[in-house]
Design an enzyme around this catalytic site. Structure first.
Site, mmCIF file in Angstrom:
data_model
loop_
_atom_site.group_PDB
_atom_site.id
_atom_site.type_symbol
_atom_site.label_atom_id
_atom_site.label_comp_id
_atom_site.label_asym_id
_atom_site.label_seq_id
_atom_site.Cartn_x
_atom_site.Cartn_y
_atom_site.Cartn_z
ATOM 1 N N LYS A 83 0.856 -1.192 0.000
ATOM 2 C CA LYS A 83 0.000 0.000 0.000
ATOM 3 C C LYS A 83 0.891 1.241 0.000
ATOM 4 O O LYS A 83 1.720 1.423 0.893
ATOM 5 C CB LYS A 83 -0.852 -0.042 1.271
ATOM 6 C CG LYS A 83 -2.243 0.468 1.129
ATOM 7 C CD LYS A 83 -3.019 0.073 2.379
ATOM 8 C CE LYS A 83 -4.243 0.892 2.547
ATOM 9 N NZ LYS A 83 -4.852 0.636 3.857
HETATM 10 C C1 E4P Z 1 -8.264 1.339 4.127
HETATM 11 O O1 E4P Z 1 -7.400 0.814 3.523
HETATM 12 C C2 E4P Z 1 -8.132 2.599 4.903
HETATM 13 O O2 E4P Z 1 -6.900 2.636 5.538
HETATM 14 C C3 E4P Z 1 -9.253 2.735 5.864
HETATM 15 O O3 E4P Z 1 -10.439 2.272 5.278
HETATM 16 C C4 E4P Z 1 -9.395 4.109 6.464
HETATM 17 O O4 E4P Z 1 -10.607 4.203 7.160
HETATM 18 P P1 E4P Z 1 -10.940 5.327 8.234
HETATM 19 O O5 E4P Z 1 -11.294 6.578 7.522
HETATM 20 O O6 E4P Z 1 -12.097 4.774 9.012
HETATM 21 O O7 E4P Z 1 -9.698 5.491 9.079
#
Ligand code: E4P
Length: 213
Positions: A83
């Site tokens: 990522k």
């Molecule tokens: C996914 O890969 C993201 O890191 C995650 O969905 C972020 O979500 P949040 O806005 O609830 O922190």
């Protein structure tokens, strides 16, 4: 539509996998810190649970460091997805890792142009954050609509991975728009089963069958 679980908690991954509900896992540094663990501790244990894609986010902020960390992550298993953030270094890193056959999930996407850039760089997944957009009174789902349409227009193979999901309706709306994947917190997955008419209906069926609800 594929469901990933968005968590750093092993017990949640095991439970959701046991339900047969998940097709992958996403983590991020905040989720890993919240679970009071580390990448080195957590990722090998997730790899033991399933062979679906597992997104692991780099904590390096510059191109060379991202590449090094991303390549290291792939040693945990062939199902690791690196990522990378939606920055110039992250996009440059996406192009490089993708050329090496490493799958990349570009994270922190908040605008269609960012999603287009991620696809052009060769990302396997692009992660638009719907909940965080809704939080600032922008429509998260408009972004999903745009990305599904843009990728479709040009036949980009990049999958729209709906992130920052806050409730089941986000998933339903994204599914209606044709998004490829939603990454979902455990609490939201649990809500999929909950409906007062399901509970009341089951209670009556069990009572009529002479069983205790
Ligand atoms: C996914 O890969 C993201 O890191 C995650 O969905 C972020 O979500 P949040 O806005 O609830 O922190």
């Amino acid at each position: 539509m594929k469901f990933f679980i968005d968590t750093g908690q092993l017990n949640e991954i095991k439970q959701a996998n046991d339900w047969g509900l998940i097709d992958g896992v996403t983590t991020n540094p905040s989720l890993i810190a919240k679970a009071n663990t580390t990448i080195e501790e957590l990722i090998p244990r997730i790899v033991e649970i399933g062979d679906w894609p597992i997104s692991v986010e780099v904590t390096e902020n510059h191109y060379e460091g991202m590449l090094q960390q991303g390549r290291d992550f792939t040693k945990y298993g062939s199902n690791i997805v690196v990522k990378l953030p939606m920055t110039p270094d992250g996009i440059k890193g996406t192009r490089t890792l993708a050329a090496e056959g490493i799958k990349v999930n570009v994270t922190l996407i908040f605008h269609p142009i960012q999603g287009l850039i991620a696809a052009k760089a060769g990302a396997t997944y692009a992660s638009p954050f719907v909940g965080r957009l809704d939080d600032i009174a922008h429509s998260g789902m408009e972004l999903i609509r745009d990305l599904v349409n843009i990728y479709d227009n040009y036949d980009y193979p990049t999958e729209v991975l709906v992130a920052s999901v806050r409730h089941p309706l986000h998933v339903v709306e994204a599914a209606n728009l044709g998004a490829d994947v939603a990454t979902i917190p455990f609490g939201v997955l649990q809500k999929f089963f909950q409906h007062p008419l399901t509970d009341a209906g089951l209670e009556r069926f069990l009572r009529d069958a002479g069983k205790q609800p």
